[in-house]
Design a protein around this motif. Sequence first.
Motif, mmCIF file in Angstrom:
data_model
loop_
_atom_site.group_PDB
_atom_site.id
_atom_site.type_symbol
_atom_site.label_atom_id
_atom_site.label_comp_id
_atom_site.label_asym_id
_atom_site.label_seq_id
_atom_site.Cartn_x
_atom_site.Cartn_y
_atom_site.Cartn_z
ATOM 1 N N ALA A 168 -27.842 11.383 -1.149
ATOM 2 C CA ALA A 168 -29.562 11.589 -0.739
ATOM 3 C C ALA A 168 -29.999 12.243 0.468
ATOM 4 O O ALA A 168 -30.378 13.385 0.100
ATOM 5 N N VAL A 169 -29.031 12.210 1.197
ATOM 6 C CA VAL A 169 -29.219 12.755 2.716
ATOM 7 C C VAL A 169 -28.668 14.119 2.392
ATOM 8 O O VAL A 169 -29.610 15.243 3.367
ATOM 9 N N CYS A 170 -27.969 14.435 1.555
ATOM 10 C CA CYS A 170 -27.086 15.518 1.453
ATOM 11 C C CYS A 170 -28.453 16.108 0.243
ATOM 12 O O CYS A 170 -28.548 18.045 0.766
ATOM 13 N N ALA A 171 -29.299 15.818 -0.500
ATOM 14 C CA ALA A 171 -29.976 16.941 -0.975
ATOM 15 C C ALA A 171 -31.221 16.236 -0.054
ATOM 16 O O ALA A 171 -32.024 17.719 -0.329
ATOM 17 N N ILE A 172 -31.604 16.072 1.137
ATOM 18 C CA ILE A 172 -32.906 16.171 1.158
ATOM 19 C C ILE A 172 -32.199 17.305 2.585
ATOM 20 O O ILE A 172 -32.826 18.007 2.419
#
Length: 180
Positions: free
Chosen positions: A131-135
């Motif tokens: 999720a952090v990588c997607a953000i």
Amino acid sequence: AKKEILIGAKKGRTVLIPAGEPLLSDIENHKTVSINGEAADYSLYKNERTKELRFREGGKDRIALSPKIQDKGMLSAIAFSASASMEIGIESDFIVNAISSLNDNIFRQTEYSLKNMQTIFDAYNASFESAVCAIQTLCDTRKSPRALLLGDMLELGDFADDLHKRIGYACAKAKEKMDR
């Protein structure tokens, strides 16, 4: 704790570690891997002139890569996979073909243009890290407008509340780069 994996490793084997990781730099026989183009034994970087991803070994460009996946977490996995492949002598053409065939899964980092808005759909078994990588990937795109829609991360047990709060902090940090 990350060094525990080396307990069963044969002496003299090469260990790949992230470039600039001080907690692992004392490991014997290590080589470094980077996704930002900084000095490392192996490095994945974007050629600013051609916009293609290049994989470098020992300061020398070895192969051009065209992964469909562009988020930093997956690029890191690609860099480590290519580095390990080079270490064990797998041919460059095989590495290029394997990496270019990644992302046949429509639920992982699929880009769409929807009503004049760039959309990155990443809905396959999300973890905190993904999720952090997607953000970060969405923040790093030059396309605009940008919108972020996140759902639940399931199967987190006792860590669910804390990790969802940390995702909230990551969203708050990215808010200035988002339109919606």
